[in-house]
Design an enzyme around this catalytic site. Structure first.
Site, PDB file in Angstrom:
ATOM      1  N   ASP A   1      -8.089  11.093   4.328  1.00 40.06           N
ATOM      2  CA  ASP A   1      -7.326  10.478   3.242  1.00 40.06           C
ATOM      3  C   ASP A   1      -8.257  10.332   2.048  1.00 40.06           C
ATOM      4  O   ASP A   1      -9.330   9.737   2.168  1.00 40.06           O
ATOM      5  CB  ASP A   1      -6.817   9.094   3.654  1.00 40.06           C
ATOM      6  CG  ASP A   1      -5.739   9.163   4.724  1.00 40.06           C
ATOM      7  OD1 ASP A   1      -5.366  10.273   5.122  1.00 40.06           O
ATOM      8  OD2 ASP A   1      -5.276   8.092   5.163  1.00 40.06           O
TER       9      ASP A   1
ATOM     10  N   ASP B   1       8.396   8.138   7.198  1.00 37.40           N
ATOM     11  CA  ASP B   1       7.635   6.895   7.317  1.00 37.40           C
ATOM     12  C   ASP B   1       8.619   5.774   7.610  1.00 37.40           C
ATOM     13  O   ASP B   1       9.422   5.405   6.752  1.00 37.40           O
ATOM     14  CB  ASP B   1       6.870   6.616   6.023  1.00 37.40           C
ATOM     15  CG  ASP B   1       5.836   7.701   5.729  1.00 37.40           C
ATOM     16  OD1 ASP B   1       5.462   8.420   6.669  1.00 37.40           O
ATOM     17  OD2 ASP B   1       5.409   7.812   4.573  1.00 37.40           O
TER      18      ASP B   1
END
EC number: 5.3.1.16
Length: 243
Positions: free
Chosen positions: A9, A128
């Site tokens: 990330d 998500d």
């Protein structure tokens, strides 16, 4: 066999991990390129590379991500801020194996359908999920907004021919709290497309548990914080899912 995708990330060119995707909860782990090359050296066949600045709408690391993809010999799944023709073209131009659409798939269904139609299995959709009062709700824009009912959106994406889903329980991500196996199984049972698990992996036993779902269509697992926090090594993880 379950495919493992170590996560890198990226915030401002650096590899970080967040807790539940919250900006400001970062722990930094050095350069994104070094992190990715390290996972490749350790035996990864895929890297899950995320531009968090783009995901949160505060700039992008586009050039850096292209450099990282270019220097890797393994396949890359690229995610974060891919929500229009320009960002999709730039992501695919890096040479990545596939991209993940998130917010865009929720906010712009027509564009999403076109992207899926044009690019087929180069496009996956990130789901998500936050379970609120027993309802499975999708979260968009770095998990700040409600994106609708999971099952309704999944039905639409199925009609559009989505080739792969990346499923995250946002209450688990970055917490080392264990994956939501029920959620993964439920999504996998409702689609013939492969499902990739994301969020909550904390131990080799968690990976072994996800690996029991391969027969139901769970193809892979994204692993982030557990690797960076030293809960286990990537070679140990690869051995565990090969048992």
């Amino acid at each position: 066999m379950l495919i493992l995708l170590p996560a890198v990330d990226v915030v401002d060119g650096r590899a970080v991990r967040l807790v539940q995707g919250k900006a400001g909860s970062e722990t930094e782990y050095g350069s994104a390129l070094d992190a990715a090359l390290g996972w490749q050296r350790d035996g990864a066949e895929w890297i899950h590379l995320v531009d968090l600045d783009a995901a949160f709408g505060r700039g992008s690391n586009r050039e850096l991500l292209a450099e990282v993809v270019g220097k890797l010999d393994v396949r890359v799944e690229l995610s974060g801020g891919i929500r229009d023709d320009d960002s999709l073209a730039a992501a695919l131009a890096t040479g990545c194996a596939r991209v993940n659409l998130g917010t865009a798939a929720l906010e712009n269904p027509q564009w999403c359908a076109r992207a899926i139609g044009e690019h087929g299995d180069k496009v996956a959709v990130g789901l998500d999920v936050q379970i609120i009062d027993g309802q499975h709700r999708l979260r968009g824009r770095g998990w700040e907004t409600d994106g609708g009912d999971l099952w309704e959106v999944l039905e639409r994406l199925e009609r559009q021919g989505c080739s792969r889903y990346v499923v995250t329980d946002v209450t688990k991500d970055g917490t080392l709290g264990g994956p939501n196996l029920d959620l993964l199984g439920a999504v996998a049972d409702r689609t013939d497309a492969p499902v990739i698990a994301s969020g909550g992996v904390s131990s080799l036993d968690d990976l072994r548990a996800i690996a029991t779902l391969t027969g139901r269509g769970v193809e892979g697992a994204i692993v982030g914080k557990a690797l960076y926090a030293g809960r286990f090594t990537l070679p140990q993880a690869l051995a565990a899912v090969a048992e």
